[in-house]
Design an enzyme around this catalytic site. Structure first.
Site, PDB file in Angstrom:
ATOM      1  N   GLU A   1      -9.733   2.866  -5.279  1.00 35.16           N
ATOM      2  CA  GLU A   1      -9.282   4.213  -4.915  1.00 35.16           C
ATOM      3  C   GLU A   1      -8.044   4.656  -5.693  1.00 35.16           C
ATOM      4  OE1 GLU A   1     -10.930   4.560  -0.371  1.00 35.16           O
ATOM      5  OE2 GLU A   1      -8.945   3.701  -0.629  1.00 35.16           O
TER       6      GLU A   1
ATOM      7  N   HIS B   1      -2.901   3.101  -4.727  1.00 37.88           N
ATOM      8  CA  HIS B   1      -2.237   2.698  -3.479  1.00 37.88           C
ATOM      9  C   HIS B   1      -0.824   2.194  -3.772  1.00 37.88           C
ATOM     10  CE1 HIS B   1      -5.567   3.381  -0.763  1.00 37.88           C
ATOM     11  NE2 HIS B   1      -6.391   2.765  -1.607  1.00 37.88           N
TER      12      HIS B   1
ATOM     13  N   ASP C   1       0.860  -1.187   0.000  1.00 39.47           N
ATOM     14  CA  ASP C   1       0.000   0.000   0.000  1.00 39.47           C
ATOM     15  C   ASP C   1       0.894   1.234   0.000  1.00 39.47           C
ATOM     16  OD1 ASP C   1      -2.402   1.732   0.455  1.00 39.47           O
ATOM     17  OD2 ASP C   1      -3.308  -0.209   0.900  1.00 39.47           O
TER      18      ASP C   1
END
Length: 754
Positions: A331, A268, A195
């Protein structure tokens, strides 16, 4: 020996034998997850040094697990006989199903596979004294009640997730976590390894991932929403070597747990880009992220990026024998792609409509590569945007909408919506709960989860593979705290994915959880015990009253109304408390000797709208119903930190209109309410609201603040019967923010009229 003495001895021996058969009462097994069928029979099986175990190589893992569990947990040494026998039964259709029969002289385990037999062992394990768990059983024998259990799982995917990118945990703890999954008949460990805040897996071809991407300069202190943000100034990081990964995977295999790794892309990715800046669109040097959230630097879809990712995935695929590799896909802000000359040219050359289709292109290309290696991809539900890759499995987290869309397209789905499956949310309304990201997910809500959306027909429902609980670790930095957030909610999730819906019963589950706590104690697992807490609800029938209740039986609720702490001498609660004015109720649960659990405190504000009529033009989202429309005028304010509790109402992307009917013309001096503003969770206060009283309209602008709670107060000093609120949704979440491109949530609390 005289005949009379022989007769007396025979009678005495017969008496002892009969006592032995009745020594163990017929108590319903307290197994979690509850089996499909279970019958309790008279008598018991004696486990002692005369007991033996027989098995073939078909059941090597499960039988050796049982042998080790018994012999390491006690002084009992098993012999080579068939007191406990394993029988292969191909008539059992489900490969994870089993039959367990405990008789006075034998235990028979029937299964089609070793895995099915292993789950039989996990049920048998829960019938043994808890001292076996911490290796302290010192008796010469253990008695196991006779029973017959027929069992199989409802879903094939039964999982738990763990994020180690934000905070990392030892290999020994990962094994302990896997042990817990196996005990609860879960079969999948979703290991979130990369991440923005850290890359946690060794990739030999790219050493800078270990040297740079695995470490951040410092870590955020407190909550993301706290202003100003503060940091600890300490380097944090580490990674799992490939040898350690192999060790974890092999250990999981010995517990019939499949490890699914997650390598995040295209978003990410800030930690990876910090190590190799050429993987980003700007080529500029950046740092590993030190705070939480969503970041604009994502993988650029250049050929060298795909080469990098293919090489990484080659090593990952070798380490993990699982069919699936999770590639994230969530995202991923598109700002860098929109301003990237290469990306825009690629969009044109590939005939793509926009950056969303470019993400689909990115995912599809990675999927095709992994398919060529015999692997399948799983992605978060954002991979639906711009078109779903051909063979992808969708992990639906933003709600159930993605699951419904994917299943209707005949794609496999794993359910993990935030509303029921995010164990990093608060699980109690106590103010002293450890810091969490927000939200509210109590045990009962997890238990009530149905992984099959009602919008699907029977044909579409078959694409729901199962569900899993997710644990993100932004606010979890110790093993003890991680266990506290996982347990007992993991117990509830195990029953959601294993047990038949018709067998589920929450009051019965609570009793079994209370019993299971002893096993968790023996296993040195730090769990959250909220079973002795009290819940309250305002009842608005003819007269207002407040109802108290608790989860566990055989206990007494005592309460006070004068703000003093309840004691053994306080009033016993036996019926709802009449409410005629503002009051503070304090209550606790007691047994005959002492207080159990924490003090429950409820302030009730008996304002002018309490108990009146209220309507809303849109229904709250079914994941965040609160106490319904009436909950907005019940005199009880929501939590300052848990937007998903019984008082906050949540609406996703909708403009709402609320009308309060006070019943008669009433003097109105002030109106107050507040909105949750947890932008990291996609929740935004409205930009403005409109309040109308008897045709007089007031518009109130709300500044775009970063505070977690936005309060508004209107002082009209007029008389009227009807109050109308018009609350427009904030709109689409802007680029650079978590959830960019999605509709914002609106959460509203108590409307106070004085």
């Amino acid at each position: 020996m005289p005949f009379k003495k022989i007769a007396v001895c025979i009678v005495f021996i017969s008496f002892l034998f009969n006592c032995q058969n009745t020594e163990t009462p017929n108590i319903k097994p307290q197994i979690i997850p509850i089996p499909s069928e279970q019958t309790i029979n008279k008598g018991h099986f004696v486990l002692d040094n005369s007991t033996g175990i027989k098995y073939t190589d078909d059941f090597k893992i499960s039988a050796e697990f049982l042998k080790s569990y018994i012999e390491n947990g006690s002084s009992i040494k098993l012999q080579d006989n068939n007191s406990i026998s394993f029988i292969k039964d191909d008539s059992i259709e489900n490969p994870e199903g089993y039959l367990l029969e405990i008789l006075p002289k034998s235990i028979v385990i029937k299964a089609k596979t070793d895995q099915g037999a292993f789950y039989a062992i996990q049920s048998l394990r829960q019938l043994l004294p808890t001292e076996f768990e911490n290796k302290t059983f010192s008796e010469a024998k253990a008695l196991i009640s006779c029973a017959a259990i027929k069992d199989e799982p409802q879903f094939e995917h039964r999982g738990m997730h763990l994020d180690v990118s934000r905070h990392m945990f030892s290999v020994e703890f990962i094994k302990k976590y896997i042990d817990a999954l196996a005990m609860l008949k879960m079969n999948t460990f979703h290991w979130h390894l990369t991440d923005d805040q850290g890359w946690r897996i060794e990739i030999k071809k790219y050493p800078k991932l270990q040297e740079i991407a695995a470490y951040r300069n410092e870590t955020l202190i407190g909550h993301y929403s706290d202003q100003p943000q503060q940091f600890d100034g300490k380097t944090y990081g580490g990674f799992y070597t490939q040898e350690e990964v192999k060790e974890v995977v092999a250990y999981a295999k010995s517990r019939f747990v499949t490890v699914i790794p997650e390598i995040e892309l295209p978003g990410h990715a800030q930690a990876a880009i910090a190590a190799y800046p050429e993987l980003g669109c700007t080529g500029k040097q950046i740092d590993v992220a030190t705070t939480w959230g969503v970041f604009e630097d994502i993988f650029c879809p250049k050929e060298e990026t795909f080469t990098f990712l293919e090489n990484v995935l080659d090593e990952v695929a070798t380490l993990f024998p699982s069919t699936y590799i999770h590639i994230g896909g969530d995202e991923a802000p598109k700002a860098r792609w929109k301003n990237c000359e290469y990306c825009q040219k690629l969009i044109k050359n590939e005939g793509l409509k926009d950056e969303h289709e470019l993400q689909s292109y990115f995912i599809a290309r990675i999927e095709k590569y992994l398919n060529s290696k015999g692997k399948q991809i799983i992605g978060w539900d954002e991979i639906l945007e711009g078109g779903l890759a051909p063979n992808a499995t969708v992990m639906s987290w933003r709600g159930i909408e993605g699951a419904v869309e994917a299943a209707k397209q005949h794609h496999n789905v794993i359910m993990t919506p935030t509303s029921h499956c995010y164990f990093d949310y608060y699980q109690s309304e106590n103010d002293n709960e450890p810091l969490a990201i927000g939200g509210f997910l109590p045990l009962e809500k997890v238990y009530g989860f149905n992984p099959i959306p009602e919008e699907l027909n029977d044909d579409e429902a078959q694409y729901i593979l199962g569900a899993q609980g997710n644990i993100w670790t932004e606010y979890i930095n110790t093993e003890s705290q991680l266990e506290y957030m996982a347990f007992p909610r993991m117990l509830a999730m195990s029953e959601v994915v294993w047990s038949k819906p018709e067998n589920k019963n929450y009051p019965d589950f609570v009793k079994r959880v209370e019993n299971f706590h002893k096993r968790l104690d023996a296993l040195d697992i730090n769990y959250a015990n909220h079973l002795y807490e009290i819940e309250g609800e305002l009842l608005s029938n003819d007269n207002l009253s407040y109802q108290l209740k608790t989860l566990t039986d055989g206990k007494t609720i005592r309460y006070t109304l004068d703000s003093s702490e309840p004691t053994l001498q306080s009033e016993i609660y036996n019926q709802p408390i009449p409410i005629t004015k503002s009051v503070t109720i304090k209550a606790s649960l007691f047994n005959n000797e002492k207080q159990l659990g924490k003090v429950f405190t409820q302030n009730i504000n008996h304002h002018k709208a309490v108990g009146k009529k209220i309507t809303i033009n849109k229904a709250p989202h079914k994941s965040y119903l609160g106490s319904g429309a009436e909950g907005l005028i019940n005199g009880v304010s929501g939590s300052d930190s848990r937007y998903g509790d019984k008082e906050w109402l949540g609406f996703w992307g909708e403009d709402i209109e609320i009308i309060i009917d006070l019943g008669e013309e009433t003097e109105i001096n002030s109106i107050e309410t507040r909105f949750y503003n947890g932008q990291g969770q996609w929740i935004y206060a409205p930009n403005e609201i409109e309040i109308e009283i008897e045709n007089e309209v007031e518009k109130m602008q709300i500044p775009n603040a970063t505070e977690k709670l936005i309060s508004i107060k209107f002082e009209p000093n007029v008389s009227g019967r009807y109050i109308t609120f018009k609350i427009p949704n904030h709109g689409i979440i802007p680029e650079g923010k978590q959830g960019a491109g999605n509709k914002a949530w609106t959460f509203i609390d108590e409307i106070i009229v004085n």
